[in-house]
Scaffold this motif. Structure first.
Motif, short mmCIF file in Angstrom:
data_model
loop_
_atom_site.label_atom_id
_atom_site.label_comp_id
_atom_site.label_asym_id
_atom_site.label_seq_id
_atom_site.Cartn_x
_atom_site.Cartn_y
_atom_site.Cartn_z
N GLY A 8 48.77 28.74 37.00
CA GLY A 8 48.06 29.78 36.27
C GLY A 8 46.57 29.51 36.16
O GLY A 8 45.74 30.40 36.37
N THR A 9 46.22 28.27 35.86
CA THR A 9 44.81 27.90 35.78
C THR A 9 44.14 27.99 37.13
O THR A 9 43.01 28.48 37.26
CB THR A 9 44.67 26.47 35.21
OG1 THR A 9 45.33 26.41 33.95
CG2 THR A 9 43.22 26.08 35.05
N PRO A 35 35.81 44.96 31.29
CA PRO A 35 36.87 44.26 30.55
C PRO A 35 38.24 44.40 31.22
O PRO A 35 39.07 43.51 31.12
CB PRO A 35 36.85 44.94 29.18
CG PRO A 35 35.49 45.51 29.04
CD PRO A 35 35.04 45.86 30.42
N VAL A 36 38.47 45.50 31.92
CA VAL A 36 39.74 45.70 32.61
C VAL A 36 39.90 44.66 33.72
O VAL A 36 41.00 44.15 33.96
CB VAL A 36 39.85 47.14 33.16
CG1 VAL A 36 41.09 47.32 34.01
CG2 VAL A 36 39.82 48.13 32.03
N ASP A 37 38.81 44.31 34.40
CA ASP A 37 38.86 43.28 35.44
C ASP A 37 39.31 41.95 34.84
O ASP A 37 40.15 41.25 35.41
CB ASP A 37 37.50 43.10 36.11
CG ASP A 37 37.08 44.30 36.93
OD1 ASP A 37 37.98 45.03 37.41
OD2 ASP A 37 35.86 44.52 37.09
N THR A 42 43.37 37.77 33.86
CA THR A 42 44.11 36.94 32.92
C THR A 42 45.62 37.17 33.04
O THR A 42 46.40 36.21 33.08
CB THR A 42 43.65 37.22 31.47
OG1 THR A 42 42.23 37.02 31.41
CG2 THR A 42 44.34 36.32 30.48
N LEU A 43 46.03 38.44 33.11
CA LEU A 43 47.46 38.73 33.22
C LEU A 43 48.05 38.23 34.53
O LEU A 43 49.16 37.69 34.56
CB LEU A 43 47.71 40.23 33.07
CG LEU A 43 47.55 40.80 31.67
CD1 LEU A 43 47.71 42.32 31.69
CD2 LEU A 43 48.55 40.16 30.72
N VAL A 91 40.99 43.03 40.91
CA VAL A 91 39.84 42.45 40.21
C VAL A 91 38.65 42.21 41.14
O VAL A 91 37.56 41.92 40.68
CB VAL A 91 40.21 41.13 39.49
CG1 VAL A 91 41.28 41.36 38.47
CG2 VAL A 91 40.60 40.05 40.46
N GLY A 92 38.87 42.32 42.43
CA GLY A 92 37.81 42.03 43.38
C GLY A 92 36.79 43.16 43.47
O GLY A 92 37.05 44.30 43.13
N CYS A 93 35.64 42.80 43.98
CA CYS A 93 34.57 43.76 44.24
C CYS A 93 34.93 44.52 45.52
O CYS A 93 35.06 43.90 46.57
CB CYS A 93 33.25 43.01 44.39
SG CYS A 93 31.88 44.01 44.96
#
Length: 145
Positions: A8-9, A35-37, A42-43, A91-93
């Motif tokens: 996870g880390t 914040p959604v990213d 995190t999830l 989450v990526g650009c």
């Protein structure tokens, strides 16, 4: 359990650095961070750690019981891999991803792909959650009813 924490880390740090959500001098993110990213990062990291810990615990229990029943780990691995790839793309650009840029133009990515990134993130989290739930129900003796 410690392998799950390490995975996870590792997923959090790797995806965070590669996508620019964790600011670093090697990569500049061209799309603003939201914040959604961070939520999906995190999830995805948390669920990948839970899946790893659950899988290692179940494999250890199966080895101790010498239970070599039906093995559906290939399908589970595909779902886990798909959830991780979906989480990474969520989450990526979109205009910084070389693979997507090779297939599409940057304007097409911003017009058509960027609005669907939250949906892709939700789908990847749902895939990982569903996989963890199904594994739990299959491995829990009191849950088989």
């Amino acid at each position: 359990m410690w392998y799950g924490v390490a995975v996870g880390t590792g997923v959090f740090l790797l995806f965070g650095f590669v996508t620019g959500l964790i600011p670093n001098p090697l990569y500049v993110r061209m799309v603003p961070r939201t914040p959604v990213d961070y939520l999906f990062l995190t999830l995805t990291a948390l669920l990948s750690g839970v899946y790893t810990a659950q899988r290692l615990a179940s494999e250890t229990a199966e080895l101790q019981c010498a239970n070599n029943g039906s093995d559906s780990t290939v399908g589970e691995q595909r779902l886990a891999f798909g959830g991780l790839i979906g989480g990474f793309l969520a989450v990526g650009c979109p205009i910084c991803n070389i693979f997507l840029l090779a297939l599409f133009s940057s304007s097409a990515l911003m017009t058509y792909f960027d609005p669907f990134r939250p949906l892709l993130g939700g789908l990847s989290v749902a895939m990982l959650l569903g996989l963890i739930y199904v594994r739990h129900c299959r491995l829990c003796p009191s849950c088989t009813s």
